[in-house]
Design a protein around this motif. Structure first.
Motif, short mmCIF file in Angstrom:
data_model
loop_
_atom_site.label_atom_id
_atom_site.label_comp_id
_atom_site.label_asym_id
_atom_site.label_seq_id
_atom_site.Cartn_x
_atom_site.Cartn_y
_atom_site.Cartn_z
N ASP A 72 4.20 4.52 12.19
CA ASP A 72 4.21 3.26 11.57
C ASP A 72 3.35 3.58 10.11
O ASP A 72 3.02 2.81 9.30
N GLN A 73 3.26 4.89 9.83
CA GLN A 73 2.83 5.46 8.57
C GLN A 73 3.85 5.15 7.44
O GLN A 73 4.97 5.22 7.60
N PRO A 74 3.19 4.30 6.53
CA PRO A 74 4.18 3.98 5.27
C PRO A 74 4.65 5.19 4.36
O PRO A 74 3.81 6.02 4.25
N PHE A 75 5.73 4.89 3.78
CA PHE A 75 6.35 5.96 2.75
C PHE A 75 5.27 6.19 1.72
O PHE A 75 4.56 5.09 1.39
N ARG A 76 5.27 7.07 1.00
CA ARG A 76 4.26 7.16 0.03
C ARG A 76 4.85 6.86 -1.27
O ARG A 76 4.04 6.34 -2.32
N HIS A 77 6.06 6.74 -1.53
CA HIS A 77 6.68 6.18 -3.01
C HIS A 77 6.69 4.72 -3.03
O HIS A 77 7.13 4.05 -2.15
N PRO A 78 6.15 4.14 -4.25
CA PRO A 78 6.55 2.70 -4.35
C PRO A 78 7.71 2.06 -4.11
O PRO A 78 7.95 0.93 -3.68
N ALA A 79 9.02 2.90 -4.29
CA ALA A 79 10.27 2.60 -4.28
C ALA A 79 10.56 2.21 -2.64
O ALA A 79 11.48 1.23 -2.62
N GLU A 80 10.06 2.96 -1.98
CA GLU A 80 10.08 2.47 -0.35
C GLU A 80 8.90 1.54 0.25
O GLU A 80 8.65 1.76 1.48
N ASP A 81 8.39 0.70 -0.72
CA ASP A 81 7.24 -0.03 -0.20
C ASP A 81 7.69 -1.03 0.93
O ASP A 81 8.80 -1.59 0.81
N GLY A 82 7.10 -1.19 1.84
CA GLY A 82 7.45 -1.81 3.17
C GLY A 82 8.07 -1.18 4.25
O GLY A 82 8.29 -1.66 5.29
N LEU A 83 8.36 0.23 3.76
CA LEU A 83 9.11 1.03 4.97
C LEU A 83 8.31 1.79 5.31
O LEU A 83 7.35 2.34 4.70
N CYS A 84 8.51 2.34 6.74
CA CYS A 84 7.49 3.37 7.40
C CYS A 84 8.63 4.40 7.91
O CYS A 84 9.74 4.23 8.07
N VAL A 85 7.74 5.36 8.45
CA VAL A 85 8.43 6.65 8.77
C VAL A 85 9.57 6.12 9.91
O VAL A 85 10.57 6.76 10.23
N ARG A 86 9.12 5.17 10.88
CA ARG A 86 9.78 4.90 11.95
C ARG A 86 11.36 4.41 11.36
O ARG A 86 12.28 4.72 12.16
N ASP A 87 11.35 3.70 10.30
CA ASP A 87 12.74 3.39 9.76
C ASP A 87 13.64 4.74 9.77
O ASP A 87 14.68 4.58 9.95
#
Length: 110
Positions: A72-87
């Motif tokens: 459930d940790q979110p991605f670090r880059h703003p372009a992937e805002d709202g996405l998490c590692v699970r995806d």
């Protein structure tokens, strides 16, 4: 498959290591390095980066490490805002276990 132009890739080494751990949470650094085609030292540094950033937890299990991913940790880059590692893990790990689907796509550009 060998490609003559290897100036860039779609996945970073960090993503490759994370996905390799998702596939085998008790893998040795040597095995992860071979799977990702990078050095053991690079894998060790990447695992430390991922652990420090909260993407995984490392726990000793006898003489080996066992890794637990924080999906459930979110991605670090703003372009992937709202996405998490699970995806990413579900996309890469699940699709690797299934046979590839063949599809034909026709595109017309005007």
């Amino acid at each position: 498959m060998n490609h003559p132009d290897r100036r860039w890739t779609f996945l970073t080494s960090h993503a490759r290591v994370l996905l390799a751990i998702a596939r085998d949470p008790v893998a040795r650094l040597r095995t992860l390095a071979a799977a990702c085609q990078i050095t053991e030292r690079a894998v060790q540094a990447i695992v430390a980066d991922l652990e420090q950033a909260g993407y995984l937890h490392r726990q000793r299990a006898g003489r080996r490490n066992q890794y637990t991913l924080n999906l459930d940790q979110p991605f670090r880059h703003p372009a992937e805002d709202g996405l998490c590692v699970r995806d990413l893990v579900e996309l890469a790990v699940d699709s690797a276990a299934q046979p590839p689907k063949t599809a034909s796509v026709s595109v017309t550009v005007s």
